[in-house]
Every structure is written in structure tokens, then in C-alpha cells.
Design a protein around this motif. Sequence first.
Motif, PDB file in Angstrom:
ATOM      1  N   ILE A 270      -6.244   0.676  12.691  1.00 56.15           N
ATOM      2  CA  ILE A 270      -6.562  -0.749  12.601  1.00 56.15           C
ATOM      3  C   ILE A 270      -7.926  -0.976  13.247  1.00 56.15           C
ATOM      4  CG2 ILE A 270      -5.934  -3.089  13.326  1.00 56.15           C
ATOM      5  CD1 ILE A 270      -3.016  -2.223  13.299  1.00 56.15           C
TER       6      ILE A 270
ATOM      7  N   ARG B 196      -9.529  -0.573  16.760  1.00 52.91           N
ATOM      8  CA  ARG B 196      -8.671  -1.353  17.654  1.00 52.91           C
ATOM      9  C   ARG B 196      -7.358  -0.613  17.962  1.00 52.91           C
ATOM     10  NH1 ARG B 196      -9.348  -6.922  18.167  1.00 52.91           N
ATOM     11  NH2 ARG B 196      -7.568  -6.663  19.569  1.00 52.91           N
ATOM     12  N   GLU B 197      -6.774   0.027  16.957  1.00 56.90           N
ATOM     13  CA  GLU B 197      -5.526   0.768  17.196  1.00 56.90           C
ATOM     14  C   GLU B 197      -5.489   2.038  16.350  1.00 56.90           C
ATOM     15  OE1 GLU B 197      -1.901  -1.410  16.842  1.00 56.90           O
ATOM     16  OE2 GLU B 197      -2.555  -2.986  18.219  1.00 56.90           O
TER      17      GLU B 197
ATOM     18  N   PHE C 277       0.824  -1.210   0.000  1.00 57.01           N
ATOM     19  CA  PHE C 277       0.000   0.000   0.000  1.00 57.01           C
ATOM     20  C   PHE C 277       0.859   1.261   0.000  1.00 57.01           C
ATOM     21  CE2 PHE C 277       0.441  -1.557   4.354  1.00 57.01           C
ATOM     22  CZ  PHE C 277       0.849  -0.440   5.063  1.00 57.01           C
ATOM     23  N   HIS C 278       0.318   2.296  -0.613  1.00 58.89           N
ATOM     24  CA  HIS C 278       0.963   3.608  -0.660  1.00 58.89           C
ATOM     25  C   HIS C 278       0.983   4.228   0.738  1.00 58.89           C
ATOM     26  CE1 HIS C 278       1.961   7.629  -2.154  1.00 58.89           C
ATOM     27  NE2 HIS C 278       1.019   8.077  -1.348  1.00 58.89           N
ATOM     28  N   LEU C 279       2.147   4.752   1.122  1.00 61.52           N
ATOM     29  CA  LEU C 279       2.258   5.365   2.443  1.00 61.52           C
ATOM     30  C   LEU C 279       2.563   6.855   2.351  1.00 61.52           C
ATOM     31  CD1 LEU C 279       2.051   4.494   5.365  1.00 61.52           C
ATOM     32  CD2 LEU C 279       4.472   3.996   5.357  1.00 61.52           C
TER      33      LEU C 279
ATOM     34  N   LEU D 141       7.314   6.429   0.096  1.00 62.62           N
ATOM     35  CA  LEU D 141       7.283   5.288   1.005  1.00 62.62           C
ATOM     36  C   LEU D 141       6.159   4.331   0.642  1.00 62.62           C
ATOM     37  CD1 LEU D 141       7.714   7.173   4.412  1.00 62.62           C
ATOM     38  CD2 LEU D 141       9.485   5.917   3.151  1.00 62.62           C
TER      39      LEU D 141
ATOM     40  N   ARG E  85      13.058   0.616   5.585  1.00 67.93           N
ATOM     41  CA  ARG E  85      13.099   1.697   6.569  1.00 67.93           C
ATOM     42  C   ARG E  85      12.615   1.247   7.944  1.00 67.93           C
ATOM     43  NH1 ARG E  85      13.227   7.075   4.891  1.00 67.93           N
ATOM     44  NH2 ARG E  85      13.239   7.420   7.152  1.00 67.93           N
ATOM     45  N   GLU E  86      11.561   0.436   7.965  1.00 60.00           N
ATOM     46  CA  GLU E  86      11.052  -0.049   9.261  1.00 60.00           C
ATOM     47  C   GLU E  86      10.535  -1.472   9.130  1.00 60.00           C
ATOM     48  OE1 GLU E  86       8.229   2.410  11.272  1.00 60.00           O
ATOM     49  OE2 GLU E  86       9.485   4.196  11.143  1.00 60.00           O
TER      50      GLU E  86
ATOM     51  N   ILE F 206      -1.062  -6.919  17.414  1.00 60.72           N
ATOM     52  CA  ILE F 206      -2.483  -7.246  17.380  1.00 60.72           C
ATOM     53  C   ILE F 206      -2.774  -8.624  16.778  1.00 60.72           C
ATOM     54  CG2 ILE F 206      -3.007  -6.135  15.159  1.00 60.72           C
ATOM     55  CD1 ILE F 206      -5.549  -4.983  16.576  1.00 60.72           C
TER      56      ILE F 206
ATOM     57  N   MET G 134      -1.964   5.228  11.002  1.00 62.51           N
ATOM     58  CA  MET G 134      -2.486   3.906  10.650  1.00 62.51           C
ATOM     59  C   MET G 134      -3.607   3.553  11.605  1.00 62.51           C
ATOM     60  SD  MET G 134      -0.691   0.165  10.176  1.00 62.51           S
ATOM     61  CE  MET G 134      -0.039   0.076  11.840  1.00 62.51           C
TER      62      MET G 134
ATOM     63  N   LEU H  69       2.325   7.242  12.550  1.00 62.10           N
ATOM     64  CA  LEU H  69       3.593   6.676  12.093  1.00 62.10           C
ATOM     65  C   LEU H  69       4.637   7.795  12.052  1.00 62.10           C
ATOM     66  CD1 LEU H  69       2.310   4.387   9.173  1.00 62.10           C
ATOM     67  CD2 LEU H  69       2.724   3.779  11.567  1.00 62.10           C
TER      68      LEU H  69
ATOM     69  N   PRO I  13       8.908  11.762   1.705  1.00 64.54           N
ATOM     70  CA  PRO I  13       9.674  10.817   0.885  1.00 64.54           C
ATOM     71  C   PRO I  13       8.766   9.723   0.327  1.00 64.54           C
ATOM     72  CG  PRO I  13       9.994  10.322   3.206  1.00 64.54           C
ATOM     73  CD  PRO I  13       9.212  11.604   3.148  1.00 64.54           C
TER      74      PRO I  13
ATOM     75  N   ILE J 271      -4.478   3.771   5.990  1.00 66.71           N
ATOM     76  CA  ILE J 271      -3.539   4.862   6.229  1.00 66.71           C
ATOM     77  C   ILE J 271      -4.231   6.175   5.911  1.00 66.71           C
ATOM     78  CG2 ILE J 271      -1.339   5.894   5.517  1.00 66.71           C
ATOM     79  CD1 ILE J 271      -0.945   3.228   6.902  1.00 66.71           C
TER      80      ILE J 271
ATOM     81  N   ILE K  23       7.456   7.944  10.809  1.00 64.25           N
ATOM     82  CA  ILE K  23       8.283   8.056   9.603  1.00 64.25           C
ATOM     83  C   ILE K  23       7.825   9.179   8.673  1.00 64.25           C
ATOM     84  CG2 ILE K  23       7.022   6.356   8.209  1.00 64.25           C
ATOM     85  CD1 ILE K  23       9.845   5.283   7.367  1.00 64.25           C
ATOM     86  N   ASN K  24       6.506   9.425   8.629  1.00 62.65           N
ATOM     87  CA  ASN K  24       6.043  10.524   7.764  1.00 62.65           C
ATOM     88  C   ASN K  24       4.784  11.229   8.258  1.00 62.65           C
ATOM     89  OD1 ASN K  24       4.102   8.637   7.161  1.00 62.65           O
ATOM     90  ND2 ASN K  24       4.303   8.798   4.946  1.00 62.65           N
TER      91      ASN K  24
END
Lengths: 210, 210
Positions: B153, B139-140, A50-52, A58, A139-140, A146, B151, B144, A56, B62, B146-147
Motif C-alpha cells: 500500500i 505505507r504498508e 483484483f486477481h490474488l 482467489l 475466506r477473509e 490505514i 500487498m 498475505l 487456490p 499485489i 492466505i497464499n
Amino acid sequence: MLYDKQTIEQMDSRYRAHFINALTGYKSANLIGTVSESGIENLAIFSSVFHLGAHPPLIGMISRPDSVTRDTLANIKQTGSYTINHVGSSFIKAAHQTSARYDEDISEFDMVGLTPDYRNGHIAPHVNESPCSLSMMLREYNPLEINGTVMIIGEIIDVYVEEHAIRHDGSIDVRSLKSVSVTGLDEYHSLSGPIRLSYAKADKTLDVLE
Amino acid sequence: MLYDKQTIEQMDSRYRAHFINALTGYKSANLIGTVSESGIENLAIFSSVFHLGAHPPLIGMISRPDSVTRDTLANIKQTGSYTINHVGSSFIKAAHQTSARYDEDISEFDMVGLTPDYRNGHIAPHVNESPCSLSMMLREYNPLEINGTVMIIGEIIDVYVEEHAIRHDGSIDVRSLKSVSVTGLDEYHSLSGPIRLSYAKADKTLDVLE
């Protein structure tokens, strides 16, 4: 038709897997290429890419920690390197076949008849037959408490895509690449009839582009 | 054609957004329905919904934290409740229009002409026009680092899907639902020509099912 929580819980596990996997609709179909430190190549199909973010650049993906994807995860952790390759309509069967359980010393490239291709100093192999292929840097690596799945986040380093598919605005005519989509566990689709729409504004009617 | 890291970095930001968003291939197109504690409904299109697991049935998505999706995120946090609704081919324009920036006291349902539907005691509204609609429980909620995206869930509570689309093995004929897929930022696809393949085994040739 309502399927409530209790009905879903009581489904046979294979039936439920088919059912739940289809509920997110159309998914991307990508092959993840990796290589171990000892040089054994691995190729595995993923439908959870999936697109993040674009800047940058990601991309995320989800993996079960089980035996079919164990080698992929281990290689990514070891080398920090992988590739994401669109599944093209000409090699759907080969792509699906990578989901079989092969021993870890076996290269799925060999088993299914796809061609590893090393490009621009990238550690992991690309799929030569793929119409759109990305060099990715880890990167991660995040195990999700869960349900025990793993979320991999990578940065796009290099992009290889057939030039004819790039439009003047940077968008990509994915249909012309003959990339495919997957629904559920095993259903592959070629697409037709895209409709591009104008940028949505609160006070404006949408236009169909092109 | 190679687009390397430097070329991607130097792209104009809108061009890059089109380009990078298309690289993951076909994406699901879903409308996220929510309602605030004060009763204001919200509807927003997402292309980042992904399957996370079948048992328990979990779905991830996301979101950017920006103004277009701010209300959706706030409502999910406040109420713990949302719905995921497949975009059907008959209301693509209405679905895309929800990506416009409306004020927070405005219901996108009203603005784009879709019908909120409250079902089975679930707090968040479903989209009545959708061929496949899920009641979700948060649930969560994971920002993130990183950017700066978030997220989400959620666990699937109830599933509403047109009965004709459910096959004997639990799989769903998504094409018969007339759900659509999206590529890039604005390109919607109806699908044709699915091929279902048999369970992959290392020592067996794949069959085409049906």
C-alpha cells in the motif's frame, strides 16, 4: 503537468475523487450479488476487484464501509457467500444504477431490472444477464486500518462463462464476452484491438500471437 | 458453461493460470519503477494495481514473492519509494518484456528500451515514456498468509499526467492518454467508446454525459 502533494490536498473533495480514482487506469466492472439471512437480495457495482492467485483461485476486492455498500458487506459476513458478475455492455446503465442509495429492504435487482439467478446450491444470487459470473466463498474479511476500507478475499467455487470465449490455452477472450471496463467513477468502456504477446524471456524478442 | 471447483482443480497449471487470471476482467497495466540502495534500477509490469482511497490518496497492489518481482519488492522495502507508470499503447511490447527473468544487476529499463527519469527529488525512477506517472511512498508492506503474496500500500505523492486529459470536474480521459488495459496474462487492449454516466440516485434515470 505536475500535480504535487500539496495541490492534491487542496483539491475540492469531489474533484479529487474524480482525479484520484482515474489514476489507476482501466478497472474491472463487476456486480457483487448477495442475499441477507432474511432473504433480501442486494446488488452493488465494484471497480476494485483484483486477481490474488490462481491456485487456490482467489480474488480480492476493496469496499468502503459506507451506506451504499453496507448491505453487501453485511450479507457477505452473514452468509459467507457472494457472486462476482462481469458487467456486460448491454446493461451498463443498470449496473451503474446499483450505486444509488436504496433502502436495505429494497432489492437492487428489482430496482435496476436485472435478474437474480440461484445456481448449483450457491447461497448468493448470480446476475442472469452477466456473460461471466463467479460463485464466491468468503475466506477473509479484513478492515484496513490505514483508511477504514475493507478488503474481502474470496475463493472461486464455480465459474459460469460463455463457452465460445474460452481459448485452447485456457485464456478467455474477454472482449468477445462484451464485458466492460471502468475508469474513474463513472466512465465505462467497451474494448477493441487486443494484442496478445508471447511469454517474455530475457533473450527472446516478443511475438504477437494470433 | 459451468466450470466447477473440481474441474478448476484438475486443470493443467498453465491452463488454470490463463483461465483464472482472466476472470476478473479488464485490469490496469502499470510499470513499477524502483532503484536499489546500490543504484540498480528495476522495472516490472503489474496488473494488480488498485484504487484504495482518494483522501489520503492511496493505491494498493499485489505481488507474488517470486524471482521476477523479487527485486521490485526488495527495492521498495529498502527505499520506501517506487513509481507507478501507465503502460501506453506505443510501448506495450517493452512493458510486457519486463516480465522476463533478468538478473538482479540488470536494469530492465536498459533491456527493454525505456527511459528512467528522476523527478522532484523522488528516489525511484519514473518511466519517461509513460502518459501518467505517480511518485509513491510506501505505507504498508503486508505479506498475505492466505497464499504468500504481498500487498503493497502506497501513498501518492506527485502525479504527472498529460494536461489535455484532465477534465473540468477532475476526471481524466484515460483513453486520450492512450493507456492500455490487460486481460489474463498477456492480452493488451486499447480502448474505444467510453460512456460517462450521471451520478446515480434512487429516484432518477441516469443520463449519458457529454
